[in-house]
Write an enzyme that holds these catalytic residues in place. Structure first.
Site, PDB file in Angstrom:
ATOM      1  N   ARG A 173       4.989   7.755  -1.546  1.00 17.61           N
ATOM      2  CA  ARG A 173       5.972   6.672  -1.616  1.00 17.61           C
ATOM      3  C   ARG A 173       7.058   6.872  -2.672  1.00 17.61           C
ATOM      4  O   ARG A 173       8.037   6.127  -2.668  1.00 17.61           O
ATOM      5  CB  ARG A 173       5.246   5.335  -1.838  1.00 17.61           C
ATOM      6  CG  ARG A 173       4.221   5.008  -0.763  1.00 17.61           C
ATOM      7  CD  ARG A 173       4.814   5.020   0.643  1.00 17.61           C
ATOM      8  NE  ARG A 173       3.820   4.672   1.657  1.00 17.61           N
ATOM      9  CZ  ARG A 173       4.114   4.454   2.937  1.00 17.61           C
ATOM     10  NH1 ARG A 173       5.356   4.566   3.365  1.00 17.61           N
ATOM     11  NH2 ARG A 173       3.161   4.156   3.802  1.00 17.61           N
ATOM     12  N   ARG A 180       6.756 -21.180   9.808  1.00 22.62           N
ATOM     13  CA  ARG A 180       7.248 -19.906   9.252  1.00 22.62           C
ATOM     14  C   ARG A 180       7.880 -19.014  10.316  1.00 22.62           C
ATOM     15  O   ARG A 180       8.518 -18.026   9.985  1.00 22.62           O
ATOM     16  CB  ARG A 180       6.130 -19.177   8.507  1.00 22.62           C
ATOM     17  CG  ARG A 180       4.956 -18.781   9.381  1.00 22.62           C
ATOM     18  CD  ARG A 180       3.868 -18.127   8.560  1.00 22.62           C
ATOM     19  NE  ARG A 180       2.642 -17.992   9.332  1.00 22.62           N
ATOM     20  CZ  ARG A 180       1.591 -17.305   8.923  1.00 22.62           C
ATOM     21  NH1 ARG A 180       1.611 -16.710   7.757  1.00 22.62           N
ATOM     22  NH2 ARG A 180       0.510 -17.240   9.663  1.00 22.62           N
ATOM     23  N   ARG A 222       0.375 -19.384   5.367  1.00 27.24           N
ATOM     24  CA  ARG A 222      -0.276 -20.503   6.070  1.00 27.24           C
ATOM     25  C   ARG A 222      -0.531 -21.658   5.102  1.00 27.24           C
ATOM     26  O   ARG A 222      -0.572 -22.813   5.514  1.00 27.24           O
ATOM     27  CB  ARG A 222      -1.631 -20.071   6.650  1.00 27.24           C
ATOM     28  CG  ARG A 222      -1.535 -19.119   7.808  1.00 27.24           C
ATOM     29  CD  ARG A 222      -2.917 -18.866   8.369  1.00 27.24           C
ATOM     30  NE  ARG A 222      -3.477 -20.077   8.956  1.00 27.24           N
ATOM     31  CZ  ARG A 222      -4.783 -20.272   9.181  1.00 27.24           C
ATOM     32  NH1 ARG A 222      -5.661 -19.331   8.861  1.00 27.24           N
ATOM     33  NH2 ARG A 222      -5.203 -21.382   9.735  1.00 27.24           N
ATOM     34  N   ASN A 225      -2.197   9.611  -4.359  1.00 23.24           N
ATOM     35  CA  ASN A 225      -1.838   9.829  -2.946  1.00 23.24           C
ATOM     36  C   ASN A 225      -0.721   8.861  -2.535  1.00 23.24           C
ATOM     37  O   ASN A 225       0.268   9.253  -1.903  1.00 23.24           O
ATOM     38  CB  ASN A 225      -3.073   9.632  -2.063  1.00 23.24           C
ATOM     39  CG  ASN A 225      -2.779   9.897  -0.596  1.00 23.24           C
ATOM     40  OD1 ASN A 225      -2.187  10.921  -0.252  1.00 23.24           O
ATOM     41  ND2 ASN A 225      -3.155   8.971   0.270  1.00 23.24           N
ATOM     42  N   HIS A 237      -2.143   1.986   3.132  1.00 19.56           N
ATOM     43  CA  HIS A 237      -2.996   2.786   2.242  1.00 19.56           C
ATOM     44  C   HIS A 237      -4.358   2.107   2.166  1.00 19.56           C
ATOM     45  O   HIS A 237      -4.586   1.190   1.369  1.00 19.56           O
ATOM     46  CB  HIS A 237      -2.311   2.955   0.878  1.00 19.56           C
ATOM     47  CG  HIS A 237      -1.068   3.786   1.000  1.00 19.56           C
ATOM     48  ND1 HIS A 237      -1.062   5.148   0.807  1.00 19.56           N
ATOM     49  CD2 HIS A 237       0.188   3.459   1.382  1.00 19.56           C
ATOM     50  CE1 HIS A 237       0.159   5.620   1.038  1.00 19.56           C
ATOM     51  NE2 HIS A 237       0.933   4.613   1.393  1.00 19.56           N
ATOM     52  N   ARG A 238      -5.259   2.555   3.026  1.00 26.09           N
ATOM     53  CA  ARG A 238      -6.528   1.865   3.272  1.00 26.09           C
ATOM     54  C   ARG A 238      -7.494   1.965   2.122  1.00 26.09           C
ATOM     55  O   ARG A 238      -8.469   1.234   2.060  1.00 26.09           O
ATOM     56  CB  ARG A 238      -7.191   2.477   4.532  1.00 26.09           C
ATOM     57  CG  ARG A 238      -6.374   2.319   5.777  1.00 26.09           C
ATOM     58  CD  ARG A 238      -6.714   3.366   6.803  1.00 26.09           C
ATOM     59  NE  ARG A 238      -6.210   4.686   6.401  1.00 26.09           N
ATOM     60  CZ  ARG A 238      -6.361   5.792   7.109  1.00 26.09           C
ATOM     61  NH1 ARG A 238      -7.014   5.753   8.242  1.00 26.09           N
ATOM     62  NH2 ARG A 238      -5.881   6.942   6.676  1.00 26.09           N
TER      63      ARG A 238
HETATM   64  C1  LIG Z   1       7.637   8.362   4.874  1.00 27.95           C
HETATM   65  C2  LIG Z   1       6.520   7.755   5.669  1.00 27.95           C
HETATM   66  C3  LIG Z   1       6.716   7.388   6.981  1.00 27.95           C
HETATM   67  C4  LIG Z   1       5.678   6.814   7.739  1.00 27.95           C
HETATM   68  N1  LIG Z   1       5.909   6.442   9.035  1.00 27.95           N
HETATM   69  C5  LIG Z   1       4.917   5.899   9.766  1.00 27.95           C
HETATM   70  C6  LIG Z   1       5.131   5.497  11.125  1.00 27.95           C
HETATM   71  O1  LIG Z   1       6.212   5.647  11.666  1.00 27.95           O
HETATM   72  N2  LIG Z   1       4.098   4.943  11.805  1.00 27.95           N
HETATM   73  C7  LIG Z   1       2.854   4.779  11.246  1.00 27.95           C
HETATM   74  O2  LIG Z   1       1.934   4.272  11.903  1.00 27.95           O
HETATM   75  N3  LIG Z   1       2.626   5.133   9.947  1.00 27.95           N
HETATM   76  C8  LIG Z   1       3.613   5.679   9.209  1.00 27.95           C
HETATM   77  N4  LIG Z   1       3.377   6.034   7.897  1.00 27.95           N
HETATM   78  C9  LIG Z   1       2.061   5.734   7.313  1.00 27.95           C
HETATM   79  C10 LIG Z   1       1.198   6.997   7.190  1.00 27.95           C
HETATM   80  O3  LIG Z   1       0.950   7.574   8.449  1.00 27.95           O
HETATM   81  C11 LIG Z   1      -0.145   6.651   6.494  1.00 27.95           C
HETATM   82  O4  LIG Z   1      -0.901   5.800   7.336  1.00 27.95           O
HETATM   83  C12 LIG Z   1       0.031   5.938   5.186  1.00 27.95           C
HETATM   84  O5  LIG Z   1       1.069   6.548   4.449  1.00 27.95           O
HETATM   85  C13 LIG Z   1      -1.279   5.937   4.401  1.00 27.95           C
HETATM   86  O6  LIG Z   1      -1.576   7.241   3.984  1.00 27.95           O
HETATM   87  P1  LIG Z   1      -3.059   7.764   3.789  1.00 27.95           P
HETATM   88  O7  LIG Z   1      -3.849   7.668   5.055  1.00 27.95           O
HETATM   89  O8  LIG Z   1      -2.975   9.115   3.150  1.00 27.95           O
HETATM   90  O9  LIG Z   1      -3.604   6.727   2.689  1.00 27.95           O
HETATM   91  P2  LIG Z   1      -5.002   5.977   2.609  1.00 27.95           P
HETATM   92  O10 LIG Z   1      -5.189   5.068   3.774  1.00 27.95           O
HETATM   93  O11 LIG Z   1      -5.084   5.374   1.231  1.00 27.95           O
HETATM   94  O12 LIG Z   1      -6.073   7.112   2.752  1.00 27.95           O
HETATM   95  C14 LIG Z   1      -6.195   8.139   1.770  1.00 27.95           C
HETATM   96  C15 LIG Z   1      -6.926   9.304   2.390  1.00 27.95           C
HETATM   97  O13 LIG Z   1      -8.246   8.863   2.716  1.00 27.95           O
HETATM   98  C16 LIG Z   1      -8.631   9.413   3.958  1.00 27.95           C
HETATM   99  N5  LIG Z   1      -8.926   8.313   4.901  1.00 27.95           N
HETATM  100  C17 LIG Z   1      -8.752   6.981   4.657  1.00 27.95           C
HETATM  101  N6  LIG Z   1      -9.163   6.263   5.700  1.00 27.95           N
HETATM  102  C18 LIG Z   1      -9.584   7.143   6.631  1.00 27.95           C
HETATM  103  C19 LIG Z   1     -10.130   7.020   7.922  1.00 27.95           C
HETATM  104  N7  LIG Z   1     -10.334   5.839   8.500  1.00 27.95           N
HETATM  105  N8  LIG Z   1     -10.450   8.150   8.592  1.00 27.95           N
HETATM  106  C20 LIG Z   1     -10.273   9.358   8.037  1.00 27.95           C
HETATM  107  N9  LIG Z   1      -9.760   9.557   6.818  1.00 27.95           N
HETATM  108  C21 LIG Z   1      -9.429   8.465   6.112  1.00 27.95           C
HETATM  109  C22 LIG Z   1      -7.503  10.325   4.435  1.00 27.95           C
HETATM  110  O14 LIG Z   1      -7.744  11.614   3.969  1.00 27.95           O
HETATM  111  C23 LIG Z   1      -6.300   9.779   3.709  1.00 27.95           C
HETATM  112  O15 LIG Z   1      -5.290  10.739   3.458  1.00 27.95           O
HETATM  113  C24 LIG Z   1       4.394   6.613   7.138  1.00 27.95           C
HETATM  114  C25 LIG Z   1       4.205   7.007   5.806  1.00 27.95           C
HETATM  115  C26 LIG Z   1       5.232   7.572   5.066  1.00 27.95           C
HETATM  116  C27 LIG Z   1       4.988   7.960   3.631  1.00 27.95           C
END
Ligand SMILES: Cc1cc2nc3c(=O)[nH]c(=O)nc-3n(C[C@H](O)[C@H](O)[C@H](O)COP(=O)(O)OP(=O)(O)OC[C@H]3O[C@@H](n4cnc5c(N)ncnc54)[C@H](O)[C@@H]3O)c2cc1C
Length: 223
Positions: free
Chosen positions: A181, A153, A98, A176, A87-88
């Protein structure tokens, strides 16, 4: 509410370290104020204010929800952390393997094996405890022989180790995180953290927002 700490899993917790604004129901009003700034007005009384929050949530007017910020201290197994930090939009500060040595209290042991076979929780836990014990002995032996922590580690089971992190985010992006989650398809362990954040901290801090969130954004809630 600030500094309240709730236990999660065998050795983890979530603690609210800071909330902006911190006053009770003040957080919902901060959202109302931010939205009304567009019209150069502020609170219009409870009924109208709550209605406005529902309108914002329903119509995806998200930016007023970013005016509320939460900062948590979280202790969690690394496998949960790996999912969480995807969640970036959160800001993180994470303890370091470390610089800080791991101890016997830093291993995740599940309460239940969630087995679809004859394997029992006792067998799973027994196997893990044995494996963890061996890894810890090798790790401590390496440290005694002056192997640096960053290499020693490697003897530890990476996914099982507890770390502590600060997680700071705003109410919009926290929703979000919670929507994804707390869902049934998220791993059970991260669901436990998300549910504590929602029930123990988010809901009491933002009661109107939580009600609107459940109505418009959380399908099949409560789960
Ligand atoms: C049940 C489940 C299974 C998953 N399985 C996998 C998996 O197998 N492999 C995997 O790699 N990930 C997996 N994920 C992670 C998922 O793909 C998302 O990366 C993660 O849940 C973060 O969500 P998010 O991008 O909405 O959140 P955030 O990173 O908090 O971003 C929130 C919103 O901000 C916007 N945003 C943020 N950064 C950017 C950017 N750089 N460019 C464009 N828009 C942006 C988007 O609209 C995003 O929805 C899984 C997640 C869940 C819940």
């Amino acid at each position: 509410m600030i500094n309240k700490k709730v236990k999660v899993l065998n050795s983890g917790f979530v603690q609210l370290v800071d909330l902006m604004p911190s006053s009770s129901n003040g957080a919902d009003l901060a959202i109302v104020d931010a939205a009304r700034l567009s019209y150069k007005s502020s609170s219009k009384g409870e009924e109208q204010d709550k209605k406005l929050i529902f309108h914002l949530m329903k119509n995806n007017h998200t930016s007023p929800f970013e005016q509320v910020e939460f900062k948590f201290l979280v202790r969690l197994p690394s496998m949960v952390m790996a999912q969480w930090v995807r969640h970036r939009t959160g800001s993180y500060s994470i303890s370091s393997g470390r610089y800080t040595a791991f101890t016997k209290d830093d291993f995740y042991i599940p309460d239940d094996c969630r087995c679809k076979s004859d394997l029992t929780t006792d067998l799973l836990q027994g196997g893990l405890i044995e494996t963890y014990g061996r890894g810890l002995a090798m790790y401590e032996g390496a440290l005694e022989n002056n192997v640096p922590k960053e290499l020693a580690r490697l003897f530890l089971p990476g996914f099982a180790m507890y770390y502590t992190m600060y997680y700071k985010t705003d109410a919009h992006n926290l929703m979000n995180f919670l929507r994804q989650r707390m869902a049934k398809n998220a791993q059970w362990e991260i669901q436990q953290y998300a549910k504590v954040i929602y029930e123990d901290f988010f809901k009491p801090s933002l009661p109107w927002t939580a009600e609107a969130f459940e109505k418009f954004k959380l399908k099949n809630w409560p789960i």
